[in-house]
Design an enzyme around this catalytic site. Structure first.
Site, short mmCIF file in Angstrom:
data_model
loop_
_atom_site.label_atom_id
_atom_site.label_comp_id
_atom_site.label_asym_id
_atom_site.label_seq_id
_atom_site.Cartn_x
_atom_site.Cartn_y
_atom_site.Cartn_z
N ASP A 16 0.86 -1.17 0.00
CA ASP A 16 0.00 0.00 0.00
C ASP A 16 0.90 1.23 0.00
O ASP A 16 2.11 1.14 0.25
CB ASP A 16 -0.89 -0.05 1.25
CG ASP A 16 -1.75 1.18 1.40
OD1 ASP A 16 -2.34 1.62 0.39
OD2 ASP A 16 -1.84 1.70 2.52
N ASP A 18 -0.24 5.17 0.98
CA ASP A 18 -0.49 6.13 2.08
C ASP A 18 -0.55 5.42 3.41
O ASP A 18 -1.31 4.45 3.60
CB ASP A 18 -1.81 6.86 1.83
CG ASP A 18 -1.74 7.78 0.63
OD1 ASP A 18 -1.30 8.92 0.78
OD2 ASP A 18 -2.12 7.33 -0.47
N ASP A 192 -1.89 -0.39 5.91
CA ASP A 192 -2.08 0.26 7.21
C ASP A 192 -3.53 0.46 7.62
O ASP A 192 -3.82 0.80 8.77
CB ASP A 192 -1.43 1.65 7.19
CG ASP A 192 -2.24 2.65 6.37
OD1 ASP A 192 -2.47 2.39 5.17
OD2 ASP A 192 -2.67 3.67 6.94
#
Length: 250
Positions: A16, A18, A192
């Site tokens: 991922d 961000d 996240d």
């Protein structure tokens, strides 16, 4: 912590962006890429024979801008669009978003600080700067999505995202794994947010590795504190790969 772990199998690495490779910023466009990250990703791309992809809620072009001049395989907007390892692109048909966008713009007018991000086939409403509007945004966007077949509402970190129903990061990872150079490798995915859980579930089901970056409940067995710790883990892994004898699996 060692991540990915050295299991003796060739790895396909999915990351991922961000909150995982880059720290979250007050505005999506203000995200900062740490010095050395692009070089590290380029090195890993070579060491993995191209089996490295970004799997993100952002559009593909955003990732290209942040990681320039590096152009990686990318699944954007949770897999609604993407670029394969051979450079070919895919773009799923965009669902009608006019009703949802009208609701989001009405919410913006009522609550200064809300930010609407329009994407190809999706939109995101950020409420980081208007936390008092979170409940209203959840309720009214949920109602709008329920009235429009083919859409799905995702709850992220201070953001609500409307995207095509049934499109998720796990599906995007499986798309990559069906083709070279990812096919036949052990998938490893780091993310996240709650939007990454579908990716974690997929790689675990396929016998791979899942790593949660940051706090929060997760199905991922491994965890790293934040992007800086992930960078260190990937750099350590890259050193390990560089030290392996030629011909050993990555």
């Amino acid at each position: 912590m060692h991540w990915p772990k050295f299991n003796g199998r060739a790895v396909a690495l999915f990351l991922d962006f961000d909150g995982t490779l880059a720290d979250l910023a007050a505005q999506p466009q203000d995200v900062r890429v740490e010095p050395g990250l692009v070089a590290l990703l380029r090195r890993l791309l070579d060491q993995l024979d191209g089996a490295l992809a970004i799997v993100t809620g952002r559009p593909v072009d955003d990732i290209d801008r942040f990681l320039a001049p590096l152009r990686l395989p990318v699944a954007g907007i949770h897999g609604a669009q993407g670029r394969r390892a051979d450079g070919r692109r895919w773009q799923l048909a965009a669902p009608p978003l006019a009703l949802v966008e009208a609701v989001a713009r009405a919410l913006q007018a009522e609550h200064p600080g809300l930010q609407l991000e329009r994407k190809a086939g999706a939109l995101a409403l950020h409420y980081r700067h208007a936390p008092q509007a979170a409940d209203a945004c959840r309720q009214r966007l949920a109602e709008a999505v329920a009235a429009q077949p083919g859409l799905e509402l995702l709850h992220g970190k201070c953001v609500l995202e409307v995207k095509p129903a049934g499109v998720h990061k796990g599906q995007a990872i499986e798309r990559f794994l069906a083709e070279p150079p990812f096919a036949g490798r052990e998938p490893a995915f780091a993310g996240d947010d709650v939007t990454d859980e579908a990716g974690f579930e997929t790689v675990l089901r396929l016998g791979g590795q899942a790593c949660k970056v940051g706090e929060g409940p997760t199905c991922a067995p491994q965890r790293l504190a934040g992007p800086a710790e992930l960078h260190r883990a990937l750099a350590q892994w890259s050193q390990h790969l560089a030290g392996r004898s030629e011909g050993s699996p990555a």
